[in-house]
Design an enzyme around this catalytic site. Structure first.
Site, PDB file in Angstrom:
ATOM      1  N   PRO A   9     -23.542  19.093  26.175  1.00 13.57           N
ATOM      2  CA  PRO A   9     -24.574  19.094  25.142  1.00 13.57           C
ATOM      3  C   PRO A   9     -24.554  17.863  24.242  1.00 13.57           C
ATOM      4  O   PRO A   9     -23.500  17.441  23.764  1.00 13.57           O
ATOM      5  CB  PRO A   9     -24.263  20.346  24.323  1.00 13.57           C
ATOM      6  N   ASN A  10     -25.728  17.323  24.023  1.00  9.07           N
ATOM      7  CA  ASN A  10     -26.000  16.224  23.097  1.00  9.07           C
ATOM      8  C   ASN A  10     -25.527  14.847  23.574  1.00  9.07           C
ATOM      9  O   ASN A  10     -25.798  13.849  22.921  1.00  9.07           O
ATOM     10  CB  ASN A  10     -25.427  16.522  21.694  1.00  9.07           C
ATOM     11  N   ARG A  17     -27.443   8.780  18.403  1.00  5.16           N
ATOM     12  CA  ARG A  17     -26.881   9.570  17.294  1.00  5.16           C
ATOM     13  C   ARG A  17     -25.518   9.017  16.873  1.00  5.16           C
ATOM     14  O   ARG A  17     -24.751   8.541  17.704  1.00  5.16           O
ATOM     15  CB  ARG A  17     -26.742  11.045  17.681  1.00  5.16           C
ATOM     16  N   TYR A  22     -20.005   7.350  18.283  1.00  8.51           N
ATOM     17  CA  TYR A  22     -20.279   7.370  19.727  1.00  8.51           C
ATOM     18  C   TYR A  22     -20.723   6.022  20.300  1.00  8.51           C
ATOM     19  O   TYR A  22     -20.954   5.918  21.506  1.00  8.51           O
ATOM     20  CB  TYR A  22     -21.331   8.450  20.028  1.00  8.51           C
ATOM     21  N   ASN A  72     -16.991  15.067  29.866  1.00  6.97           N
ATOM     22  CA  ASN A  72     -17.153  15.097  28.405  1.00  6.97           C
ATOM     23  C   ASN A  72     -17.999  16.326  28.103  1.00  6.97           C
ATOM     24  O   ASN A  72     -19.221  16.306  28.255  1.00  6.97           O
ATOM     25  CB  ASN A  72     -17.827  13.826  27.886  1.00  6.97           C
ATOM     26  N   ALA A  75     -19.262  19.471  22.308  1.00  7.00           N
ATOM     27  CA  ALA A  75     -18.733  20.528  21.434  1.00  7.00           C
ATOM     28  C   ALA A  75     -18.215  21.737  22.216  1.00  7.00           C
ATOM     29  O   ALA A  75     -17.379  22.493  21.704  1.00  7.00           O
ATOM     30  CB  ALA A  75     -19.814  20.959  20.441  1.00  7.00           C
ATOM     31  N   GLU A  96     -10.533  15.267  30.894  1.00  8.37           N
ATOM     32  CA  GLU A  96     -11.337  15.502  29.686  1.00  8.37           C
ATOM     33  C   GLU A  96     -11.482  14.177  28.944  1.00  8.37           C
ATOM     34  O   GLU A  96     -10.478  13.510  28.694  1.00  8.37           O
ATOM     35  CB  GLU A  96     -10.612  16.521  28.794  1.00  8.37           C
ATOM     36  N   HIS A  98     -13.496  12.042  25.597  1.00  7.04           N
ATOM     37  CA  HIS A  98     -14.337  12.035  24.393  1.00  7.04           C
ATOM     38  C   HIS A  98     -14.543  10.583  23.984  1.00  7.04           C
ATOM     39  O   HIS A  98     -13.595   9.778  24.028  1.00  7.04           O
ATOM     40  CB  HIS A  98     -13.672  12.795  23.246  1.00  7.04           C
ATOM     41  N   ARG A 105     -11.323  13.392  13.117  1.00  8.71           N
ATOM     42  CA  ARG A 105     -12.595  13.898  12.592  1.00  8.71           C
ATOM     43  C   ARG A 105     -12.411  15.298  11.996  1.00  8.71           C
ATOM     44  O   ARG A 105     -11.326  15.623  11.527  1.00  8.71           O
ATOM     45  CB  ARG A 105     -13.650  13.852  13.702  1.00  8.71           C
TER      46      ARG A 105
HETATM   47  C1  DQA Z   1     -17.502  14.336  21.770  1.00  9.99           C
HETATM   48  C2  DQA Z   1     -16.749  14.934  20.583  1.00  9.99           C
HETATM   49  C3  DQA Z   1     -17.234  16.339  20.295  1.00  9.99           C
HETATM   50  O1  DQA Z   1     -16.551  16.862  19.162  1.00  9.99           O
HETATM   51  C4  DQA Z   1     -18.710  16.340  19.987  1.00  9.99           C
HETATM   52  O2  DQA Z   1     -19.171  17.664  19.777  1.00  9.99           O
HETATM   53  C5  DQA Z   1     -19.513  15.640  21.012  1.00  9.99           C
HETATM   54  C6  DQA Z   1     -19.008  14.402  21.582  1.00  9.99           C
HETATM   55  C7  DQA Z   1     -17.126  12.856  21.986  1.00  9.99           C
HETATM   56  O3  DQA Z   1     -17.465  12.327  23.049  1.00  9.99           O
HETATM   57  O4  DQA Z   1     -16.548  12.225  21.104  1.00  9.99           O
HETATM   58  O5  DQA Z   1     -20.635  16.034  21.326  1.00  9.99           O
HETATM   59  O6  DQA Z   1     -17.144  15.054  22.949  1.00  9.99           O
END
Ligand code: DQA
Length: 143
Positions: A9-10, A17, A22, A72, A75, A96, A98, A105
């Site tokens: 997601p996102n 964003r 990021y 990735n 959340a 995994e 990020h 954070r």
């Molecule tokens: C993330 C970190 C997560 O906490 C966040 O919700 C994301 C992106 C990262 O790539 O830093 O959507 O996975």
């Protein structure tokens, strides 16, 4: 070597964003740089905003010819036990990743419910988190 790069997601908004966390590269740019950096690897790129779709994609690797996953989960990493169970069942190495340094954070980002069932975790290097994961998978999968 076939690697699935799965983003949750996102992550489709990467580059748009919160660039302080990021970066300013889009996911498309990161994906094409990854292909250039690792020409010997065959990548499949996948992004979804849906937890169920991400679980389905991870499950599909169980029986397919994909050798490993760079994941990735956004959340979902922090709370999805369903995703965790899918990773535990996949029988292929999952890294995994990020983009941001989740440990510097908010408190809720410092917990990952998927780390335990992943081969390893790379966090905080922006797009280079993906590169480092590809390098690591290439190393452990080499026979
Ligand atoms: C993330 C970190 C997560 O906490 C966040 O919700 C994301 C992106 C990262 O790539 O830093 O959507 O996975």
């Amino acid at each position: 070597m076939k690697i699935l790069v799965a983003n949750g997601p996102n992550l489709n908004l990467t580059g748009l964003r919160d660039p302080q966390f990021y970066g300013s590269d889009t996911l498309e740019t990161i994906n094409s740089e990854l292909k250039k950096e690792f020409p010997a690897m065959s990548f499949e790129f996948f992004q979804t905003n849906s937890e169920g779709e991400l679980i389905g994609k991870v499950q599909s690797v169980r029986e397919g010819d994909t050798d490993g996953i760079i994941l990735n989960a956004g959340a979902l990493s922090h709370y999805s036990y369903a995703l965790r169970d899918a990773i535990a069942a996949v029988r292929k190495p999952v890294v995994e990743v990020h983009l941001s340094q989740v440990f510097s954070r908010e408190e809720f980002r410092r917990t990952s419910v998927i780390s335990e069932v992943c081969k390893g975790t790379i966090t905080g290097f922006g797009k280079y988190s993906y590169f480092a994961a590809a390098f690591a998978l290439g190393g452990i999968l080499k026979r």
